[in-house]
Motif scaffolding. Structure first.
Motif, short mmCIF file in Angstrom:
data_model
loop_
_atom_site.label_atom_id
_atom_site.label_comp_id
_atom_site.label_asym_id
_atom_site.label_seq_id
_atom_site.Cartn_x
_atom_site.Cartn_y
_atom_site.Cartn_z
N THR A 199 -9.09 -6.38 2.86
CA THR A 199 -9.13 -7.65 2.17
C THR A 199 -8.56 -8.91 2.40
N VAL A 200 -7.39 -8.73 3.66
CA VAL A 200 -6.93 -9.86 4.47
C VAL A 200 -7.90 -10.37 5.40
N GLN A 201 -8.96 -9.56 5.93
CA GLN A 201 -10.11 -10.07 6.90
C GLN A 201 -10.89 -10.82 6.16
N VAL A 202 -11.33 -10.39 5.04
CA VAL A 202 -12.38 -10.74 4.12
C VAL A 202 -12.03 -12.32 3.74
N MET A 203 -10.90 -12.36 3.33
CA MET A 203 -10.20 -13.60 2.88
C MET A 203 -10.11 -14.67 3.96
N ASN A 204 -9.51 -14.19 4.73
CA ASN A 204 -9.13 -15.18 5.91
C ASN A 204 -10.63 -15.65 6.51
N LYS A 205 -11.86 -15.01 6.40
CA LYS A 205 -12.98 -15.52 7.04
C LYS A 205 -13.93 -16.06 5.65
N SER A 248 1.83 -6.17 1.37
CA SER A 248 0.72 -6.28 0.50
C SER A 248 -0.09 -7.32 1.17
N VAL A 249 -1.36 -7.53 0.42
CA VAL A 249 -2.28 -8.77 0.91
C VAL A 249 -1.60 -9.92 0.81
N MET A 250 -0.68 -10.48 -0.09
CA MET A 250 0.03 -11.63 -0.18
C MET A 250 0.83 -11.93 0.82
N PRO A 270 1.01 -1.05 -0.10
CA PRO A 270 -0.07 -0.03 -0.10
C PRO A 270 1.01 1.32 -0.12
N ALA A 271 0.49 2.19 -0.86
CA ALA A 271 1.36 3.44 -0.93
C ALA A 271 0.57 4.70 -0.08
N THR A 272 -0.65 4.41 0.01
CA THR A 272 -1.54 5.50 0.81
C THR A 272 -2.45 4.86 2.09
N LYS A 285 -5.92 0.54 4.38
CA LYS A 285 -7.13 0.18 4.80
C LYS A 285 -7.93 -0.97 3.83
N TRP A 286 -7.65 -0.61 2.39
CA TRP A 286 -8.08 -1.75 1.71
C TRP A 286 -7.35 -3.13 1.73
#
Length: 400
Positions: A352-358, A379-381, A340-342, A347-348
């Motif tokens: 995204t991490v929370q949504v994918m984990n769940k 990053s998310v990955m 993330p650069a901003t 926040k995105w």
């Protein structure tokens, strides 16, 4: 020429605009309940920017990963058949050998270890090309599926070099074995036995698509039919346990208005031993095989069969929506690798991490799109891998 073919493959096989719409709806999404808390990792990722996992593949490695039996460019059907007939004596993969005849015994030896689930992967490329991406797939599999057993069907990894590559997992005591596959044995007494006989006769067109791709499609169907369990491609990252899944396949895309699936994918399949649907898939492979059309013998095959047969109660089948196995499509997957650069991007990433984990069992990485991308810090990955692997630190040290 190979680069052009790969690009055409991506545009043809994955583009949503090239998908035919089917009428069969998927099951109502089952509530996602992780089977067990994720185990704590014993390895960690460095948080310095210099430690990003490089997935860069050299030109030489690219060349070695491609099927050596690619027909001459623009060959006619008769020219391909003639060419393939001359090459047949070199194709050990189509034969039962002294080594491959140990396949059944070795699979049973592993699966007699009280496995929480039986997993299969297929690797028909050279052992040296089994790199960071594939190692992370294996690593996250065992971290999120404690007690699971994994058979990698691979002639190249069933070797001293393969043992060295897989040693980090064996040292952890994971139930893992690489086995030289026996294709004649796997297709024996299945609808695909006739197809293999015809191929080996040298009288059929093997197609212009690299042979290992079509053999991989056949092998995954046959091994699930003969043994039952879970088949997975090697370009995935596991997020949650799959040990309680039975008779399941995932939709790759949906019609957003009707909420009906438009394409299934065979990168993840879960089926019981001798499941009737797997036999239907093998029959479809044998009778409609086309080695000249990308995806025809794989995602399009499972989609064709289920579209034709419908969702019969006796199949006891769950068709998961995309977020289960394919939460990000091939066009958007690169965003998961970028730091993330901003504040807004940060926040995105967090969301995204929370949504994918769940809500996801795993993430399919669309290897042809992302294989040369670096996993950037933050990053998310990077976030997901840091909490879903066991020996990833050692992997980054020895395989980047």
């Amino acid at each position: 020429m190979l680069v052009i073919v790969v690009l055409l493959h991506l545009l043809y096989m994955e583009s949503p605009t090239s998908t035919s719409t089917f009428t069969l709806s998927y099951d109502d999404k089952p509530p996602f309940k992780p089977n067990a808390p994720l185990p704590k990792t014993t390895g960690s990722m460095s948080t310095t920017s210099s430690s990003s996992i490089s997935v860069v593949v050299s030109d030489q490695q690219e060349k070695e990963e491609s099927d050596p039996l690619i027909p001459p460019p623009e060959a006619t059907k008769s020219q391909r058949i003639s060419w393939f007939r001359r090459k047949l004596p070199e194709l050990e993969i189509l034969k039962s050998t002294t080594k491959s005849k140990r396949f059944h015994r070795r699979v049973l030896e592993l699966y007699n270890k009280n496995c929480s689930a039986q997993f299969f992967m297929v690797w028909l490329s050279p052992a040296k090309s089994f790199g960071p991406r594939e190692m992370l797939a294996v690593d996250t599999l065992f971290t999120t599926n404690p007690g699971a057993c994994l058979v990698i069907l691979s002639n190249s990894l069933d070797s001293p070099k393969g043992h060295t590559i897989l040693k980090p997992f064996l040292d952890q005591g994971f139930n893992l074995v690489a086995v030289t596959l026996d294709i004649p044995f796997l297709v024996k007494n299945t609808p695909a036995e006739a197809w293999l006989k015809k191929l080996k006769s040298g009288k059929m067109d093997p197609g212009s698509i690299p042979l290992f791709m079509n053999l991989s499609d056949l092998t995954r169907l046959a091994v699930l039919y003969k043994y039952g369990g879970i088949y997975l491609d090697t370009d995935i990252i596991f997020l949650n346990s799959m040990t309680r899944l039975r008779n399941a396949i995932g939709a790759q895309s949906l019609n957003h208005k009707t909420k009906r699936w438009t394409r299934l994918n065979n990168a993840v399949m879960v089926f019981d031993l001798y499941h009737p649907l797997m036999r239907e898939f093998l029959h479809e492979y044998s009778t409609t095989f086309d080695g000249n059309r990308w995806g025809y013998n794989s995602p399009y095959l499972v989609s064709r069969v289920l579209n034709r047969l419908g969702h019969k109660p006796e199949f006891n089948l769950t068709i998961f929506p995309p977020d289960a196995f394919y939460p990000v499509n091939w066009l958007k997957i690169p965003s998961l690798f970028k730091k993330p650069a901003t504040t807004r991007e940060a926040k995105w990433v967090e969301n995204t991490v929370q949504v994918m984990n769940k809500g996801s069992y795993l993430i399919h990485l669309w290897n042809k799109v992302t294989r040369k991308m670096k996993i950037e810090e933050g990053s998310v990955m990077h976030r997901l891998i840091s909490t879903h692997c066991t020996v990833c630190g050692k992997i980054t040290e020895s395989h980047t």
